[in-house]
Design a protein around this motif. Structure first.
Motif, PDB file in Angstrom:
ATOM      1  N   LYS A 162     -13.149  -5.173   1.015  1.00  0.00           N
ATOM      2  CA  LYS A 162     -11.759  -5.282   0.595  1.00  0.00           C
ATOM      3  C   LYS A 162     -11.644  -5.881  -0.807  1.00  0.00           C
ATOM      4  O   LYS A 162     -10.786  -5.475  -1.599  1.00  0.00           O
ATOM      5  CB  LYS A 162     -10.974  -6.131   1.602  1.00  0.00           C
ATOM      6  CG  LYS A 162     -10.706  -5.422   2.926  1.00  0.00           C
ATOM      7  CD  LYS A 162      -9.892  -6.296   3.866  1.00  0.00           C
ATOM      8  CE  LYS A 162      -9.585  -5.570   5.182  1.00  0.00           C
ATOM      9  NZ  LYS A 162      -8.811  -6.413   6.119  1.00  0.00           N
ATOM     10  N   LYS A 163     -12.499  -6.853  -1.113  1.00  0.00           N
ATOM     11  CA  LYS A 163     -12.486  -7.426  -2.460  1.00  0.00           C
ATOM     12  C   LYS A 163     -12.863  -6.376  -3.499  1.00  0.00           C
ATOM     13  O   LYS A 163     -12.301  -6.330  -4.592  1.00  0.00           O
ATOM     14  CB  LYS A 163     -13.449  -8.621  -2.530  1.00  0.00           C
ATOM     15  CG  LYS A 163     -12.923  -9.872  -1.851  1.00  0.00           C
ATOM     16  CD  LYS A 163     -13.880 -11.032  -2.034  1.00  0.00           C
ATOM     17  CE  LYS A 163     -13.347 -12.290  -1.371  1.00  0.00           C
ATOM     18  NZ  LYS A 163     -14.275 -13.445  -1.552  1.00  0.00           N
ATOM     19  N   TYR A 164     -13.831  -5.532  -3.152  1.00  0.00           N
ATOM     20  CA  TYR A 164     -14.230  -4.467  -4.067  1.00  0.00           C
ATOM     21  C   TYR A 164     -13.091  -3.473  -4.273  1.00  0.00           C
ATOM     22  O   TYR A 164     -12.859  -2.994  -5.391  1.00  0.00           O
ATOM     23  CB  TYR A 164     -15.458  -3.742  -3.525  1.00  0.00           C
ATOM     24  CG  TYR A 164     -15.840  -2.531  -4.338  1.00  0.00           C
ATOM     25  CD1 TYR A 164     -16.489  -2.659  -5.562  1.00  0.00           C
ATOM     26  CD2 TYR A 164     -15.537  -1.243  -3.884  1.00  0.00           C
ATOM     27  CE1 TYR A 164     -16.823  -1.551  -6.319  1.00  0.00           C
ATOM     28  CE2 TYR A 164     -15.872  -0.126  -4.630  1.00  0.00           C
ATOM     29  CZ  TYR A 164     -16.516  -0.284  -5.846  1.00  0.00           C
ATOM     30  OH  TYR A 164     -16.836   0.821  -6.596  1.00  0.00           O
ATOM     31  N   LEU A 165     -12.353  -3.165  -3.219  1.00  0.00           N
ATOM     32  CA  LEU A 165     -11.299  -2.150  -3.277  1.00  0.00           C
ATOM     33  C   LEU A 165     -10.003  -2.667  -3.900  1.00  0.00           C
ATOM     34  O   LEU A 165      -9.156  -1.871  -4.317  1.00  0.00           O
ATOM     35  CB  LEU A 165     -11.008  -1.634  -1.869  1.00  0.00           C
ATOM     36  CG  LEU A 165     -12.122  -0.811  -1.214  1.00  0.00           C
ATOM     37  CD1 LEU A 165     -11.796  -0.556   0.253  1.00  0.00           C
ATOM     38  CD2 LEU A 165     -12.353   0.499  -1.954  1.00  0.00           C
ATOM     39  N   HIS A 166      -9.835  -3.983  -3.993  1.00  0.00           N
ATOM     40  CA  HIS A 166      -8.605  -4.565  -4.532  1.00  0.00           C
ATOM     41  C   HIS A 166      -8.290  -4.005  -5.927  1.00  0.00           C
ATOM     42  O   HIS A 166      -9.101  -4.088  -6.845  1.00  0.00           O
ATOM     43  CB  HIS A 166      -8.730  -6.088  -4.615  1.00  0.00           C
ATOM     44  CG  HIS A 166      -7.583  -6.726  -5.359  1.00  0.00           C
ATOM     45  ND1 HIS A 166      -6.311  -6.810  -4.844  1.00  0.00           N
ATOM     46  CD2 HIS A 166      -7.543  -7.291  -6.599  1.00  0.00           C
ATOM     47  CE1 HIS A 166      -5.527  -7.413  -5.733  1.00  0.00           C
ATOM     48  NE2 HIS A 166      -6.250  -7.706  -6.795  1.00  0.00           N
ATOM     49  N   GLY A 167      -7.094  -3.411  -6.067  1.00  0.00           N
ATOM     50  CA  GLY A 167      -6.661  -2.887  -7.353  1.00  0.00           C
ATOM     51  C   GLY A 167      -7.419  -1.674  -7.834  1.00  0.00           C
ATOM     52  O   GLY A 167      -7.297  -1.289  -8.998  1.00  0.00           O
ATOM     53  N   ARG A 168      -8.182  -1.040  -6.946  1.00  0.00           N
ATOM     54  CA  ARG A 168      -9.080   0.033  -7.368  1.00  0.00           C
ATOM     55  C   ARG A 168      -8.731   1.384  -6.746  1.00  0.00           C
ATOM     56  O   ARG A 168      -9.231   2.417  -7.195  1.00  0.00           O
ATOM     57  CB  ARG A 168     -10.516  -0.357  -6.974  1.00  0.00           C
ATOM     58  CG  ARG A 168     -11.611   0.486  -7.563  1.00  0.00           C
ATOM     59  CD  ARG A 168     -12.966  -0.013  -7.067  1.00  0.00           C
ATOM     60  NE  ARG A 168     -13.215  -1.382  -7.467  1.00  0.00           N
ATOM     61  CZ  ARG A 168     -13.761  -1.732  -8.628  1.00  0.00           C
ATOM     62  NH1 ARG A 168     -14.132  -0.805  -9.486  1.00  0.00           N
ATOM     63  NH2 ARG A 168     -13.960  -2.996  -8.918  1.00  0.00           N
ATOM     64  N   VAL A 169      -7.891   1.398  -5.728  1.00  0.00           N
ATOM     65  CA  VAL A 169      -7.632   2.634  -4.991  1.00  0.00           C
ATOM     66  C   VAL A 169      -6.290   3.242  -5.396  1.00  0.00           C
ATOM     67  O   VAL A 169      -5.231   2.679  -5.093  1.00  0.00           O
ATOM     68  CB  VAL A 169      -7.633   2.382  -3.467  1.00  0.00           C
ATOM     69  CG1 VAL A 169      -7.442   3.698  -2.712  1.00  0.00           C
ATOM     70  CG2 VAL A 169      -8.932   1.701  -3.041  1.00  0.00           C
ATOM     71  N   PRO A 170      -6.285   4.392  -6.084  1.00  0.00           N
ATOM     72  CA  PRO A 170      -5.014   5.046  -6.425  1.00  0.00           C
ATOM     73  C   PRO A 170      -4.266   5.455  -5.165  1.00  0.00           C
ATOM     74  O   PRO A 170      -4.861   5.755  -4.134  1.00  0.00           O
ATOM     75  CB  PRO A 170      -5.458   6.283  -7.224  1.00  0.00           C
ATOM     76  CG  PRO A 170      -6.836   5.957  -7.707  1.00  0.00           C
ATOM     77  CD  PRO A 170      -7.446   5.124  -6.628  1.00  0.00           C
ATOM     78  N   LYS A 171      -2.941   5.435  -5.250  1.00  0.00           N
ATOM     79  CA  LYS A 171      -2.143   5.899  -4.120  1.00  0.00           C
ATOM     80  C   LYS A 171      -2.478   7.368  -3.850  1.00  0.00           C
ATOM     81  O   LYS A 171      -2.818   8.119  -4.748  1.00  0.00           O
ATOM     82  CB  LYS A 171      -0.648   5.735  -4.408  1.00  0.00           C
ATOM     83  CG  LYS A 171      -0.186   4.285  -4.321  1.00  0.00           C
ATOM     84  CD  LYS A 171       1.332   4.167  -4.410  1.00  0.00           C
ATOM     85  CE  LYS A 171       1.763   2.723  -4.181  1.00  0.00           C
ATOM     86  NZ  LYS A 171       3.233   2.580  -4.236  1.00  0.00           N
ATOM     87  N   ASN A 172      -2.350   7.766  -2.592  1.00  0.00           N
ATOM     88  CA  ASN A 172      -2.665   9.123  -2.139  1.00  0.00           C
ATOM     89  C   ASN A 172      -4.156   9.416  -2.170  1.00  0.00           C
ATOM     90  O   ASN A 172      -4.559  10.582  -2.131  1.00  0.00           O
ATOM     91  CB  ASN A 172      -1.909  10.181  -2.953  1.00  0.00           C
ATOM     92  CG  ASN A 172      -0.400   9.993  -2.900  1.00  0.00           C
ATOM     93  OD1 ASN A 172       0.141   9.673  -1.839  1.00  0.00           O
ATOM     94  ND2 ASN A 172       0.263  10.173  -4.024  1.00  0.00           N
ATOM     95  N   MET A 173      -4.989   8.367  -2.265  1.00  0.00           N
ATOM     96  CA  MET A 173      -6.429   8.553  -2.211  1.00  0.00           C
ATOM     97  C   MET A 173      -6.996   7.736  -1.063  1.00  0.00           C
ATOM     98  O   MET A 173      -6.533   6.624  -0.784  1.00  0.00           O
ATOM     99  CB  MET A 173      -7.095   8.148  -3.522  1.00  0.00           C
ATOM    100  CG  MET A 173      -8.566   8.483  -3.612  1.00  0.00           C
ATOM    101  SD  MET A 173      -9.237   8.224  -5.275  1.00  0.00           S
ATOM    102  CE  MET A 173     -10.923   8.770  -5.037  1.00  0.00           C
TER     103      MET A 173
END
Length: 230
Positions: free
Chosen positions: A89-100
């Motif tokens: 979750k820390k890795y994904l924070h702020g990294r995942v575009p919406k609809n992805m």
């Protein structure tokens, strides 16, 4: 979070042996295409402008303004099945575009870790050189959050610098992380005075070394891939 190491002047002359290792390490089993097929939808300027700052992805390295690509808030970072670990979750924070799919973004980071691990298993210096030269996209964050056992490689890479021009290098002896012929270098002082040059020892028989004397204002190299202090 650790500041990303500068990535400059990537060279097409990355040496044969290292190139082969990196190519081998980049291969993944099973032919996964999930990440490639899950590209984010295009967002209009009006939509982007309406995104709150805490839902916008971080600015690219060296950017003077934040990126406005909408990203998923942390509360929505859930896989289709199962759950993410705290580190994921820390890795994904702020990294995942919406609809992805967050799992697709996580897979990219995991593949970066696999590439680093496989390269290091063949040649530790090849993995360090790849990190210095910026050959593995997003490697810094992937190592920090997903494969921390590789942190010593990242720390070692932070002491080196890529091929090209290095301003005010720390005096000392450096080794080029390539076996390719054609690696040349110059240590320049005030007014462009040449304080040292080479290839010096190596030139295809073993790795080239360069002695950077005190007073060097610029270290310029070509065909050397990356440098690491001896």
């Amino acid at each position: 979070m650790r500041t990303a190491h500068p990535r400059a002047l990537r060279r097409a002359t990355a040496a044969g042996a290292l190139t082969v290792l990196l190519a081998l390490a980049g291969c993944t089993s099973g032919g996964d295409t999930k990440a490639a097929s899950s590209a984010p939808q295009r967002v209009s300027d009006d939509q982007a402008a309406a995104v709150p700052d805490d839902e916008a992805s971080p600015a690219p390295q060296g950017s003077s303004s934040p990126s406005k690509v909408p990203v998923l808030p942390d509360a929505q970072l859930t896989p289709a099945t199962g759950s993410f670990t705290a580190k994921e979750k820390k890795y994904l924070h702020g990294r995942v575009p919406k609809n992805m799919d967050p799992a697709a973004v996580l897979q990219i980071g995991q593949e970066s870790c696999q590439r680093i691990e496989r390269t290091a298993a063949h040649d530790k210096n090849a993995a360090i050189g790849a990190l210095i030269a910026g050959e593995i996209e997003g490697a810094d964050d992937a190592i920090i959050h997903l494969c921390p056992k590789q942190r010593p490689l990242l720390d070692a890479a932070a002491t080196g610098f890529p091929d090209g021009t290095r301003k005010k290098p720390k005096p000392g002896t450096y080794q080029a992380l390539t076996d390719a012929k054609g690696c040349t270098w110059k240590a320049l002082g005030a007014g462009g005075r040449v304080l040292g040059s080479g290839p010096g020892p190596g030139n295809g028989t073993k790795k080239v070394t360069a002695k950077v004397p005190a007073g060097t204002t610029s270290f310029v190299s070509s065909g050397c891939y990356a440098w690491l202090p001896v």
